[in-house]
Design a protein around this motif. Sequence first.
Motif, PDB file in Angstrom:
ATOM      1  N   UNK A 174      -0.732 -13.064  -2.289  1.00 31.40           N
ATOM      2  CA  UNK A 174      -1.674 -11.989  -1.972  1.00 31.40           C
ATOM      3  C   UNK A 174      -2.928 -12.540  -1.295  1.00 31.40           C
ATOM      4  N   UNK A 175      -2.829 -13.675  -0.664  1.00 32.40           N
ATOM      5  CA  UNK A 175      -3.994 -14.300  -0.055  1.00 32.40           C
ATOM      6  C   UNK A 175      -4.552 -13.454   1.096  1.00 32.40           C
ATOM      7  N   UNK A 176      -5.861 -13.531   1.257  1.00 33.54           N
ATOM      8  CA  UNK A 176      -6.544 -12.891   2.391  1.00 33.54           C
ATOM      9  C   UNK A 176      -6.258 -11.398   2.490  1.00 33.54           C
ATOM     10  N   UNK A 177      -6.538 -10.695   1.386  1.00 34.85           N
ATOM     11  CA  UNK A 177      -6.449  -9.240   1.352  1.00 34.85           C
ATOM     12  C   UNK A 177      -7.798  -8.675   0.914  1.00 34.85           C
ATOM     13  N   UNK A 178      -7.812  -7.435   0.434  1.00 27.17           N
ATOM     14  CA  UNK A 178      -9.069  -6.764   0.071  1.00 27.17           C
ATOM     15  C   UNK A 178      -9.143  -6.456  -1.414  1.00 27.17           C
ATOM     16  N   UNK A 179      -8.615  -7.322  -2.251  1.00 24.40           N
ATOM     17  CA  UNK A 179      -8.617  -7.095  -3.701  1.00 24.40           C
ATOM     18  C   UNK A 179     -10.013  -7.304  -4.264  1.00 24.40           C
ATOM     19  N   UNK A 180     -10.610  -6.240  -4.779  1.00 28.03           N
ATOM     20  CA  UNK A 180     -11.940  -6.328  -5.387  1.00 28.03           C
ATOM     21  C   UNK A 180     -11.860  -6.766  -6.837  1.00 28.03           C
ATOM     22  N   UNK A 181     -10.716  -6.538  -7.470  1.00 23.05           N
ATOM     23  CA  UNK A 181     -10.523  -6.984  -8.845  1.00 23.05           C
ATOM     24  C   UNK A 181      -9.045  -7.273  -9.088  1.00 23.05           C
ATOM     25  N   UNK A 182      -8.799  -8.199  -9.994  1.00 21.67           N
ATOM     26  CA  UNK A 182      -7.429  -8.541 -10.387  1.00 21.67           C
ATOM     27  C   UNK A 182      -7.189  -7.952 -11.768  1.00 21.67           C
ATOM     28  N   UNK A 183      -6.216  -7.055 -11.922  1.00 20.63           N
ATOM     29  CA  UNK A 183      -5.996  -6.448 -13.245  1.00 20.63           C
ATOM     30  C   UNK A 183      -5.603  -7.508 -14.269  1.00 20.63           C
TER      31      UNK A 183
END
Length: 599
Positions: free
Chosen positions: A546-555
Amino acid sequence: MSRLRRVPGRDPRAGFRAEGRDCTTSVPQGLLKAARKSGQLNLSGRNLSEVPQCVWRINVDIPEEANQNLSFSSTERWWEQTDLTKLIISNNKLQSLTDDLRLLPALTVLDIHDNQLTSLPSAIKDLENLQKLNVSHNKLKMLPEEIAYLKNLKGLYLQHNELTCIPEGFEQLSNLEDLDLSSNCLSIVPASFSSLLSLIRLNLSSNQLKSLPAEISRMKKLKHLDCNSNLLETIPPELAGMESLELLYLRRNKLRFLPEFPSCRLLKELHVGENQIEMLGAEHLKHLNSILVLDLRDNKLKSVPDEITLLQSLERLDLSNNDISSLPCSLGNLHLKFLALEGNPLRTIRREIINKGTQEVLKYLRSKIKDDGPNQSGSVAETAMTLPSESRVNIHAIVALKILDYSDKQATLIPDEVFDAIKNNIITSVNFSKNYFCFRIVELKEMVSDVNLSFNKLSSISLELCMLQKLTFLDLRNNFLNSLPEEMKLLIRLQTINLSFNRFKMLPEVLYCISTLETILISNNQVGSVDAQKMRMMENLTTLDLQNNDLLQIPPELGNCVNLRNLLLDGNPFRVPRAAILMKGTAAILEYLRDRIPT
């Protein structure tokens, strides 16, 4: 009445005191009442600077509601309710714990990670039933010797503190199975550690260790040893005698030689990246019969021996950033799912082939074996067919390798002559990358297992693709895709899908329905969320990029995906896990996330 049994050192009249008023705001009475029934109390993230007295005395004092109600139903008989066995007071501002800790002798779990503790009270010895103690992410400089009294302790988590030594008697924790001492200031591992015979997992990463004691080999049950990010120059040869060892992490040290492992028959993962290893020989490989992952990145290797083919179980091989100029063709006979070669001065294999990914590299190496074989004959004119489009199809690849390669033609459609060329031949792999067409593949639905449609400027997927019921590998990177059709769930054998460099804003829902998936590569998109609960059901998934995406938080629930061996999260805007955690690798990330799952 177990609640009122005498605790050494306390006032026998203590049970008749009313609860202190310090609890009315910091700990709701309803929470305490529920804790008396369940035996569990979670006070995580309540901004506490000290533990309220009512928490320590929850099994000592008469509850406040009992003073207001003289008749009790069966559910309100506080004197029959259970002792506290699990206490979580993590993510607060605690600087110390008092000796009142001894008032909770029934505790089996004490979690006080992410506070500001500089020491533990000697009263810790009275928690004789304790099985799990988490004091990670504090400021401990030393451990009390009394910790050796915790004979039932199975899990001890001390990572991210300031420990410089291990106290005497520590080896008496004979039931300890999981010990994490990572990210401290340890320079020595005492030889007495060898007495921890029940230990299964030992994490010593991110310390200042220059050596490991030879006695560590006596830990016959040890399966997971993490010594990443230390100052190790050598590994004691006795380490090779650890028969149960399955995962060994030695990244970011100063090793110049790869250890030999004649007795480590169960070793599945060996990580020795970011060292100074110059040579890889047959003697280093011949005993790695069960190895699945071999990480040799960022070393000084100049070659790979032909004996690499001894590693028939190998799935992931990372050789990136070495000095390798050529690869043995026999490498193509391995059943690799991932091969990293970036950063090497390779001269025998073209960059464009490397850029096409693992399967293309392996096919190329296999083709070189055939090309160099004794029965190989014929000229280019005999192994290629010129079509009216003036494009060429390699008939040798079709007949001998079962590969249809019609890539990099910049074509808008596939000529009929291409399909005429494969008549009466079985094709298992198709490469249509670097074209501009909506592909035509239905003719191959009964046989093809490997399809490359990368670099095609595709904005949607034809339903024809969903008819390839034998498909196991699908490369869709570098297109314009933002969704996948629901019909893709019919791909009941799909194991690897590459969706990197597209326009996805979320992980496609249909992927959660493909239970056979082992590898999902979706880096360099705009993914903002993943469904951790659905992902947990994907029992075969081992690699998620999932590198270089727009994840603001990791569940945090993603930590329950325990089958993941490779979770790549770099290049996202989230704040936690911190970069230091990401650098430690997948196991550390998953553990960090699990520790933060609300209970």
